[in-house]
Design an enzyme around this catalytic site. Sequence first.
Site, PDB file in Angstrom:
ATOM      1  N   HIS A  18      50.897  41.141  54.380  1.00 54.44           N
ATOM      2  CA  HIS A  18      50.782  39.677  54.517  1.00 54.44           C
ATOM      3  C   HIS A  18      49.328  39.245  54.661  1.00 54.44           C
ATOM      4  CE1 HIS A  18      54.979  38.474  54.397  1.00 54.44           C
ATOM      5  NE2 HIS A  18      55.218  39.648  54.966  1.00 54.44           N
ATOM      6  N   ASP A 156      51.366  43.481  44.771  1.00 56.83           N
ATOM      7  CA  ASP A 156      52.284  44.398  44.078  1.00 56.83           C
ATOM      8  C   ASP A 156      51.834  44.660  42.640  1.00 56.83           C
ATOM      9  OD1 ASP A 156      53.601  43.989  46.445  1.00 56.83           O
ATOM     10  OD2 ASP A 156      55.023  42.560  45.599  1.00 56.83           O
TER      11      ASP A 156
HETATM   12  C1  GLA Z   1      55.502  41.110  49.119  1.00 57.30           C
HETATM   13  C2  GLA Z   1      54.664  40.256  48.178  1.00 57.30           C
HETATM   14  C3  GLA Z   1      53.189  40.647  48.270  1.00 57.30           C
HETATM   15  C4  GLA Z   1      52.707  40.690  49.706  1.00 57.30           C
HETATM   16  C5  GLA Z   1      53.691  41.470  50.586  1.00 57.30           C
HETATM   17  C6  GLA Z   1      53.337  41.387  52.046  1.00 57.30           C
HETATM   18  O1  GLA Z   1      55.516  42.442  48.699  1.00 57.30           O
HETATM   19  O2  GLA Z   1      55.112  40.408  46.862  1.00 57.30           O
HETATM   20  O3  GLA Z   1      52.423  39.751  47.494  1.00 57.30           O
HETATM   21  O4  GLA Z   1      52.478  39.397  50.198  1.00 57.30           O
HETATM   22  O5  GLA Z   1      55.020  41.013  50.436  1.00 57.30           O
HETATM   23  O6  GLA Z   1      52.174  42.084  52.297  1.00 57.30           O
END
Ligand code: GLA
Length: 346
Positions: A18, A156
């Site tokens: 986050h 991601d």
């Molecule tokens: C998900 C979102 C990412 C990131 C994470 C928390 O995986 O797709 O962009 O914000 O949560 O770190």
Amino acid sequence: MSAVRAFGPGRVNLIGEHTDYNDGLCLPFAIAAGVTVEATDGPDGAIAAHAADLGEDDAFALDPDVEPGDGWRTFVRGTAAELLRAGHALRGATLTIRGDVPRGSGLSSSAALEVALALALLAHDGLAEPVDRRDLARLCSRVENDWVGAQTGLLDQLAALFGEEGHAVRLDMRTLTIEPVPLRLDGWRLVTVDSGVEHTHAGSGYNDRRRECRAAAEQLGVTSLRDATADTAARLPAPLDRRVRHVLAENTRVDEAVAALRGGDLERLGALLDASHASLRDDYEVSVPEVDRLVERLRGDGAAGARMVGGGFGGAVLALYPPGAEPPSDALAVAPGPPARLLEAE
Ligand code: GLA
């Protein structure tokens, strides 16, 4: 034209949760599990897609304004449409999609799908190594934001596109600087264990957290929480003060984890995973009781550190085991593997 195949890996975020949409720091690695998309010639001006694991199909026109559809179809339609909007003249294709990343477990099956789709569609169009990979990450992220309705950041997609065998990658989301950091486990093991609580980003508190971070940044008069300071954040009303405290501490933990890895101090890495979980649970409030119990159980069973991974509100736990300690039988061993790529056609 013969078939092309592309692979997009899932990812584990070692630490830095986050923080991505706050211009912060993250330390993910790509894993061996992922999604494979095969593209062959298909109907003129249209896509026929088959989700082999689900036994489901979709068919839609190559139109930048195609209807989004539902479930996995939204990812396929959104990725094709975003490629068209970016100026790629895609040819009609038949797509076969297969994957082995557990869906909804926080290992980012969705980014794996988006990047594999994009690489396969572009390769089918004759573009073997497309566009800049950072641009491709942004394009895939628009699929999440504008098609699926999850206001996720770039973590991601960057992890899937820039992962490196044997390395975690330190991502600075402000500058998009990517620094590979050797991840030598020397007999230690990293595993993920599914909590059994499925999470979705669009439907969870994920978007609420993004709103809170924007509100906190506005009240602090900074463009992003990367520029917040602990002193001024402490004067924010609850729960914004806690949200910012997590983001600031988590950014610091990323660089502490990088230092621990460079120094071969895996004990220290374990302690940082624990601290990250406590912060996500208490300050950022994105964990759930089942996940907290699982973290406790794994710690009790000999893990040197454990924490929730991904967006939260369910999903998987990441745990680090020292040599000699035994992860549970349903644990999935994870190790840093190569990034998204084209595969030899079968
Ligand atoms: C998900 C979102 C990412 C990131 C994470 C928390 O995986 O797709 O962009 O914000 O949560 O770190």
